[in-house]
Design an enzyme around this catalytic site. Structure first.
Site, mmCIF file in Angstrom:
data_model
loop_
_atom_site.group_PDB
_atom_site.id
_atom_site.type_symbol
_atom_site.label_atom_id
_atom_site.label_comp_id
_atom_site.label_asym_id
_atom_site.label_seq_id
_atom_site.Cartn_x
_atom_site.Cartn_y
_atom_site.Cartn_z
ATOM 1 N N PRO A 1 0.844 -1.203 0.000
ATOM 2 C CA PRO A 1 0.000 0.000 0.000
ATOM 3 C C PRO A 1 0.879 1.254 0.000
ATOM 4 O O PRO A 1 1.890 1.313 0.727
ATOM 5 C CB PRO A 1 -0.814 -0.120 1.276
ATOM 6 C CG PRO A 1 -0.168 -1.154 2.103
ATOM 7 C CD PRO A 1 0.641 -2.015 1.200
ATOM 8 N N VAL A 2 0.515 2.206 -0.850
ATOM 9 C CA VAL A 2 1.354 3.395 -1.041
ATOM 10 C C VAL A 2 1.212 4.351 0.141
ATOM 11 O O VAL A 2 0.129 4.571 0.649
ATOM 12 C CB VAL A 2 0.917 4.134 -2.339
ATOM 13 C CG1 VAL A 2 1.791 5.363 -2.596
ATOM 14 C CG2 VAL A 2 0.983 3.187 -3.516
ATOM 15 N N CYS B 1 2.014 4.215 3.312
ATOM 16 C CA CYS B 1 1.378 3.662 4.525
ATOM 17 C C CYS B 1 2.380 3.245 5.587
ATOM 18 O O CYS B 1 2.008 2.583 6.541
ATOM 19 C CB CYS B 1 0.568 2.428 4.164
ATOM 20 S SG CYS B 1 -0.706 2.815 3.030
ATOM 21 N N GLY B 2 3.668 3.563 5.370
ATOM 22 C CA GLY B 2 4.646 3.232 6.409
ATOM 23 C C GLY B 2 5.354 1.923 6.179
ATOM 24 O O GLY B 2 6.137 1.475 7.024
ATOM 25 N N LEU B 3 5.087 1.258 5.044
ATOM 26 C CA LEU B 3 5.713 -0.052 4.796
ATOM 27 C C LEU B 3 6.862 0.062 3.803
ATOM 28 O O LEU B 3 7.321 -0.936 3.258
ATOM 29 C CB LEU B 3 4.654 -1.047 4.304
ATOM 30 C CG LEU B 3 3.496 -1.309 5.282
ATOM 31 C CD1 LEU B 3 2.551 -2.351 4.710
ATOM 32 C CD2 LEU B 3 4.015 -1.740 6.652
ATOM 33 N N GLY B 4 7.310 1.285 3.547
ATOM 34 C CA GLY B 4 8.491 1.459 2.706
ATOM 35 C C GLY B 4 8.236 1.270 1.225
ATOM 36 O O GLY B 4 9.094 0.780 0.490
ATOM 37 N N ALA C 1 10.882 3.099 -0.746
ATOM 38 C CA ALA C 1 12.202 2.454 -0.718
ATOM 39 C C ALA C 1 12.194 1.187 -1.574
ATOM 40 O O ALA C 1 13.188 0.862 -2.236
ATOM 41 C CB ALA C 1 12.586 2.135 0.726
ATOM 42 N N SER C 2 11.066 0.479 -1.597
ATOM 43 C CA SER C 2 10.974 -0.734 -2.412
ATOM 44 C C SER C 2 11.075 -0.379 -3.892
ATOM 45 O O SER C 2 11.835 -1.012 -4.654
ATOM 46 C CB SER C 2 9.650 -1.462 -2.138
ATOM 47 O OG SER C 2 9.620 -2.726 -2.787
ATOM 48 N N ASP D 1 14.969 2.184 5.732
ATOM 49 C CA ASP D 1 14.070 1.559 4.746
ATOM 50 C C ASP D 1 14.861 0.932 3.599
ATOM 51 O O ASP D 1 14.673 -0.243 3.271
ATOM 52 C CB ASP D 1 13.093 2.603 4.187
ATOM 53 C CG ASP D 1 12.139 3.118 5.263
ATOM 54 O OD1 ASP D 1 11.181 3.824 4.915
ATOM 55 O OD2 ASP D 1 12.354 2.797 6.454
#
Ligand SMILES: Nc1ncnc2c1ncn2[C@@H]1O[C@H](COP(=O)(O)OP(=O)(O)OP(=O)(O)O)[C@@H](O)[C@H]1O
Ligand SMILES: C[C@@](O)(CCO)CC(=O)[O-]
Ligand SMILES: [Mg+2]
Length: 316
Positions: A108-109, A111-114, A117-118, A159
């Site tokens: 999810p864009v 949203c804190g899950l990087g 960075a991915s 990240d």
């Protein structure tokens, strides 16, 4: 050619880590995918499938791009354009041909899950492999960090290094070490739920710059650092969960939480061992340490709150 790249979850230390304090982060199996194919013109065509946006530009214009001056309507291209620019300059090549790059992601864009960075790490790997100059992890991670710092103004290595090296990383003073041994085994015994609570109104860059303006932030960062130090020695889930919740309370003092995040964290505290927001905050995701004895009740309570639950695992 296809490149698949993980995302990450920060277990402890977000925001404090930007100022050299400790953080613990873990690569997870929610991935982004980059497809890159040759085109016989000296052009780059970018297709952001999830955001339904495309962009075409000349190869020559890419190497001198001024990312901070990009038009607002191109802001979603910042990370991948900056990654392409920095990679081509690092490889120091004058390509005879261009490429079409298609980006899609299960992350999810914002949203804190990087997700940024991915995309960044995936783009660096894809472009360097495409021009037959594949980069080593330390080069990918360093370039990725420089991209996030250029786009955001401030960033830590958390990240991009976690997503590059995978597994579980301890970060301090913008240096990292992979966590192995008993603490890694303990974390592998933990079950985490990642819950997407609400859309973020601010990007990571804005949230990081908002925290920069807080006068007594170092007092809060020092307390977060103490929590991380204690967590690294913890071998039981009650203590680990309690420390996650303490970290969340300190993130609230940095004004990066929201009433909805706090409400869902509270559900995680009641029906799990503990919970906290993860990433830059301002909305987005929380992470809950699951108490298997109350997991069904936890899921039942979460399902009343119109949130999205991701059951993720660590990715090595
Ligand atoms: N699927 C995607 N396709 C293209 N660009 C993406 C995609 N996902 C993320 N991005 C880029 O990353 C930006 C979001 O980055 P941001 O740092 O704000 O959030 P995040 O990385 O998901 O959260 P955090 O940094 O807190 O972990 C988007 O605006 C876009 O530029
Ligand atoms: C908020 C922050 O600490 C984590 C964002 O996922 C920023 C960073 O470390 O670059
Ligand atoms: Mg980001």
């Amino acid at each position: 050619m296809i490149v698949e790249t993980p995302s990450k979850v920060i277990l402890f230390g977000e925001h404090a880590v930007v100022y050299g304090y400790r953080a613990v982060s873990m690569a997870i199996n929610l991935t982004s995918t980059i497809k890159i194919n040759k085109i016989n013109e000296r052009k780059i065509i970018l297709n952001l499938k999830d955001l339904n946006k495309s962009l075409s530009l000349n190869l020559n214009d890419t190497k001198d791009l001024n990312i901070s001056n990009l038009d607002n309507n191109l802001s979603d291209f910042k990370y991948c354009l900056c990654a392409i620019k920095n990679t081509l300059n690092y490889l120091n090549i004058e390509p005879e041909f261009g490429f079409k790059m298609e980006i899609s992601s299960k992350i999810p864009v914002s949203c804190g899950l990087g997700s940024s960075a991915s995309i960044t790490v995936g783009t660096i790997r894809a472009v360097s492999k495409f021009y037959n100059k594949p980069l080593k992890d330390d080069e990918v991670a360093k370039l990725g960090y420089l991209v996030e710092r250029e786009v955001q103004g401030k960033a830590s290595i958390t990240d991009t290094f976690t997503i590059t090296y995978r597994g579980i990383l301890e970060i301090k003073n913008n240096k990292f070490k992979k966590i192995k041994g008993s603490f890694e085994e303990f974390l592998k015994s933990c079950k985490f739920l990642i819950v997407y609570v609400e859309k973020r109104k601010k990007k990571t860059a804005e949230l990081v710059n908002k925290v920069a303006k807080i006068k007594d932030k170092d007092i809060i960062f020092k307390k977060i650092d103490e929590i991380v130090e204690e967590a690294l020695k913890t071998k039981n889930k009650e203590d680990f969960g309690r420390l996650m919740t303490k970290n969340h309370e300190l993130l609230k003092k940095l004004n990066v939480s929201t009433p909805k995040l706090d409400k869902i964290v509270n559900i995680g505290n009641i029906y799990g061992y503990g919970a906290k927001l993860t990433g830059a905050g301002g909305g987005g995701c929380i992470i809950i340490l699951v108490n298997e004895e109350k997991e069904n009740e936890l899921i039942k309570e979460l399902n009343k709150e119109n949130v999205k639950i991701f059951k993720c695992e660590m990715m090595n």
